[in-house]
Design an enzyme around this catalytic site. Structure first.
Site, PDB file in Angstrom:
ATOM      1  N   ALA A 116      11.971 -22.702 -27.361  1.00  0.00           N
ATOM      2  CA  ALA A 116      11.353 -21.987 -28.483  1.00  0.00           C
ATOM      3  C   ALA A 116      11.921 -22.464 -29.816  1.00  0.00           C
ATOM      4  O   ALA A 116      11.175 -22.664 -30.779  1.00  0.00           O
ATOM      5  CB  ALA A 116      11.530 -20.479 -28.325  1.00  0.00           C
ATOM      6  N   GLY A 166      10.472 -25.921 -30.471  1.00  0.00           N
ATOM      7  CA  GLY A 166       9.080 -25.817 -30.895  1.00  0.00           C
ATOM      8  C   GLY A 166       8.927 -25.256 -32.289  1.00  0.00           C
ATOM      9  O   GLY A 166       8.144 -25.759 -33.103  1.00  0.00           O
ATOM     10  N   GLU A 167       9.683 -24.210 -32.605  1.00  0.00           N
ATOM     11  CA  GLU A 167       9.624 -23.594 -33.943  1.00  0.00           C
ATOM     12  C   GLU A 167      10.075 -24.590 -35.005  1.00  0.00           C
ATOM     13  O   GLU A 167       9.468 -24.702 -36.063  1.00  0.00           O
ATOM     14  CB  GLU A 167      10.501 -22.352 -33.976  1.00  0.00           C
ATOM     15  N   THR A 168      11.129 -25.319 -34.707  1.00  0.00           N
ATOM     16  CA  THR A 168      11.637 -26.304 -35.665  1.00  0.00           C
ATOM     17  C   THR A 168      10.577 -27.357 -35.967  1.00  0.00           C
ATOM     18  O   THR A 168      10.273 -27.629 -37.128  1.00  0.00           O
ATOM     19  CB  THR A 168      12.915 -26.976 -35.112  1.00  0.00           C
TER      20      THR A 168
END
Length: 154
Positions: free
Chosen positions: A72, A75-77
């Site tokens: 997560a 992916g967020e980065t």
């Protein structure tokens, strides 16, 4: 493409009129304290996608598998960085939704994540991030939505 010094590039290492970022500059400036602590390194950054790696070691849960939260963060980065790359002038991305489906378990080596836009609009973006182990086996698929917020004037 002519050489420009870092002062002419935006925060993503993009020269005026370019459709790709200077990966070395992006990594040197850092992806944030958490991403740095997790060992995330950008290897490609263009208008079409951003690619990064993350080591398995140090990002596992007690059973030795990559922690779902690590996927997560990865992916967020990437989704937020790419949304910022595509952002209209005067706007910044703010994450409003992220989801992940874990379909494999990496226990060694590294994870490679490929982030591509599904929708790149004027007010929001949606990106898909595919995370795979060193054999190319998909381990996690994420989707992030970013809303573009107006940058407050100083």
């Amino acid at each position: 493409m002519p050489e420009h010094d870092a002062a002419t590039r935006n925060r993503f290492g993009v020269e005026p009129g370019s459709d790709s970022a200077d990966v070395d500059l992006v990594n040197a400036r850092g992806l944030g304290a958490l991403a740095t602590r997790m060992g995330i390194v950008v290897t490609e950054f263009t208008a079409e996608r951003i690619v990064a790696t993350m080591p398995v070691e140090g990002n596992t849960q007690p059973f030795g598998l990559v922690n779902g939260g690590a996927y997560a963060v990865l992916g967020e980065t990437l989704g937020s960085m790419h949304a910022g790359f595509l952002a209209p002038e005067g706007k910044v991305p703010v994450g409003v939704d992220i989801n992940a489906t874990h379909t494999g378990s990496a226990t060694e080596g590294s994870i490679t994540a490929v982030c591509t836009p599904i929708h790149a609009g004027r007010s929001m973006t949606v990106h898909e991030i595919v995370c795979a182990d060193d054999t190319g086996r998909r381990c996690s698929t994420l989707r992030i939505t970013n809303f573009y917020k107006t940058v407050p004037s100083a």
